[in-house]
Design an enzyme around this catalytic site. Structure first.
Site, PDB file in Angstrom:
ATOM      1  CG  ASP A  10     -34.676 129.127 -68.472  1.00 57.45           C
ATOM      2  OD1 ASP A  10     -34.405 127.988 -68.896  1.00 57.45           O
ATOM      3  OD2 ASP A  10     -33.791 129.941 -68.161  1.00 57.45           O
ATOM      4  CB  SER A  11     -33.274 126.712 -64.848  1.00 52.65           C
ATOM      5  OG  SER A  11     -32.381 127.209 -65.821  1.00 52.65           O
ATOM      6  CE1 TYR A  42     -34.675 124.354 -62.249  1.00 54.89           C
ATOM      7  CE2 TYR A  42     -35.980 123.760 -64.167  1.00 54.89           C
ATOM      8  CZ  TYR A  42     -35.893 124.325 -62.911  1.00 54.89           C
ATOM      9  OH  TYR A  42     -37.007 124.859 -62.332  1.00 54.89           O
ATOM     10  N   GLY A  43     -29.315 122.117 -65.490  1.00 56.39           N
ATOM     11  CA  GLY A  43     -28.576 121.299 -66.463  1.00 56.39           C
ATOM     12  C   GLY A  43     -27.483 120.421 -65.902  1.00 56.39           C
ATOM     13  CB  CYS A  73     -35.744 125.343 -69.963  1.00 59.00           C
ATOM     14  SG  CYS A  73     -34.467 124.486 -69.026  1.00 59.00           S
ATOM     15  CB  THR A  75     -32.195 121.350 -68.955  1.00 61.00           C
ATOM     16  OG1 THR A  75     -30.979 121.983 -69.339  1.00 61.00           O
ATOM     17  CG2 THR A  75     -31.912 120.212 -68.007  1.00 61.00           C
ATOM     18  CD  GLU A 152     -29.258 132.520 -64.445  1.00 66.48           C
ATOM     19  OE1 GLU A 152     -29.590 133.232 -63.489  1.00 66.48           O
ATOM     20  OE2 GLU A 152     -30.043 132.184 -65.351  1.00 66.48           O
ATOM     21  CB  CYS A 186     -28.511 125.741 -73.139  1.00 75.75           C
ATOM     22  SG  CYS A 186     -28.708 126.661 -71.597  1.00 75.75           S
ATOM     23  CB  THR A 187     -33.200 129.177 -73.531  1.00 79.26           C
ATOM     24  OG1 THR A 187     -33.307 128.683 -72.191  1.00 79.26           O
ATOM     25  CG2 THR A 187     -34.099 128.392 -74.454  1.00 79.26           C
ATOM     26  CG  HIS A 188     -29.021 130.335 -69.435  1.00 75.42           C
ATOM     27  ND1 HIS A 188     -30.103 129.533 -69.183  1.00 75.42           N
ATOM     28  CD2 HIS A 188     -28.836 131.067 -68.312  1.00 75.42           C
ATOM     29  CE1 HIS A 188     -30.538 129.756 -67.953  1.00 75.42           C
ATOM     30  NE2 HIS A 188     -29.789 130.685 -67.406  1.00 75.42           N
TER      31      HIS A 188
HETATM   32  N1  DGL Z   1     -31.684 127.566 -69.999  1.00 76.12           N
HETATM   33  C1  DGL Z   1     -31.762 126.216 -69.659  1.00 76.12           C
HETATM   34  C2  DGL Z   1     -31.558 125.263 -70.800  1.00 76.12           C
HETATM   35  O1  DGL Z   1     -31.936 125.608 -71.859  1.00 76.12           O
HETATM   36  C3  DGL Z   1     -31.255 125.737 -68.381  1.00 76.12           C
HETATM   37  C4  DGL Z   1     -29.864 125.854 -68.048  1.00 76.12           C
HETATM   38  C5  DGL Z   1     -29.617 125.332 -66.679  1.00 76.12           C
HETATM   39  O2  DGL Z   1     -30.387 125.636 -65.779  1.00 76.12           O
HETATM   40  O3  DGL Z   1     -28.652 124.589 -66.505  1.00 76.12           O
HETATM   41  O4  DGL Z   1     -31.070 124.196 -70.703  1.00 76.12           O
END
Ligand code: DGL
Length: 276
Positions: A10-11, A42-43, A73, A75, A152, A186-188
């Site tokens: 993941d990012s 990353y997004g 992730c 993204t 984060e 998004c996994t966050h």
């Molecule tokens: N957790 C990631 C996702 O699912 C990345 C979020 C990010 O880095 O912007 O998109």
């Protein structure tokens, strides 16, 4: 049977939502996790940059001898071209397909909301895949770019007024549209599922993309007879591209006592950006 570890990327720390589920559904598996904390988010980046970063992350995991790769992730999943992922010589899953299947099965009124990073929403992948499963579905998508930095930076407790305010603004159109199912694309986002659920109200089912990917990974390994053998609990090794201490603190908060294992910093830019 295959005792090599499962690779998860993941990012940042969002992929830990998939790790939490992997520990639950496959407690005997070893895990190698890479969180690109030095280059998160990353997004908000262009697809070319996301692909370059993701390929370096995958090469890192492959050099650690993993038997499968999970792009935990949204993204990365929605940005890596299928022409690339279909050629992988190792089992691979992202979060997209398992998540849309879970959402299509959960909805009762056919109105599905999708929240994810701006890059993911721009790809239109969730909407496209949902409509492939059922063209009658109504899909309402919304980018929520502030959620990743909030997570984060630890703005995650359920009563956090800043995250609540942002969530109310982002989620209003989805609530007003009457979505009975909301994809956390998004996994966050599952880290703040309490807040998202409160804002959407009790009638909305939240679909956790990390959980959907972990459940599917188990199915994939089982089908290919690649599950680890033996009774001993699996180990986890975590790698990041920025401060390991910061990651450990966040991960411990997030995974609680299930967070065990080492955290090391790696120079991810030294890994090739074409698949090895
Ligand atoms: N957790 C990631 C996702 O699912 C990345 C979020 C990010 O880095 O912007 O998109």
């Amino acid at each position: 049977m295959d005792n090599r570890p499962i690779g998860v990327l993941d990012s940042g720390m969002g992929g830990l939502t998939a790790v939490r589920e992997l520990l639950r559904v496959m407690p005997g598996e070893d895990i190698v996790y890479f969180g690109d904390t030095g280059r998160v988010p990353y997004g908000t980046r262009s697809p070319e940059i996301v692909v370059q970063y993701a390929v370096q992350d995958i090469n890192f995991l492959l050099r650690h001898g993993v038997k499968m790769v999970i792009a935990a992730c949204g993204t990365v999943t929605t940005t890596l071209p299928e022409t690339l992922t279909e050629g992988f010589r190792f089992p691979y899953t992202g979060v997209l397909h398992p998540t849309v299947r879970a959402a299509a099965a959960a909805t009762r009124n056919g109105k599905i909301g999708v929240i994810a990073t701006a890059t993911t929403i721009r790809t239109g992948a969730y909407e496209r895949e949902l409509k492939k499963l059922n063209p009658e579905l109504q899909v309402i998508s919304r980018a929520c770019p502030l959620f990743v930095p909030l997570v984060e930076n630890g703005y995650v407790e359920r009563e956090n007024p800043v995250t609540r305010l942002v969530a109310e603004d982002y989620l209003r159109p989805l609530r007003e549209a009457g979505c009975d199912t909301l994809i956390l694309g998004c996994t966050h986002y599952p880290v703040i599922a309490g807040i998202i659920g409160d804002v959407m109200g009790p009638g909305t089912v939240l679909i956790d993309s990390g959980k959907a990917a972990a459940d599917y990974a188990r199915q994939l390994l089982e089908e290919r007879d690649l599950l680890a053998g033996g009774e001993k609990p699996g180990s986890a090794a975590f790698y990041v591209s920025d401060d390991p201490l910061q990651f450990s603190q966040n991960a411990a908060l997030f995974l609680g006592e299930r967070f065990r294992g080492t955290v090391e910093k790696v120079e991810i830019t030294e890994y090739p950006d074409t698949i090895e």
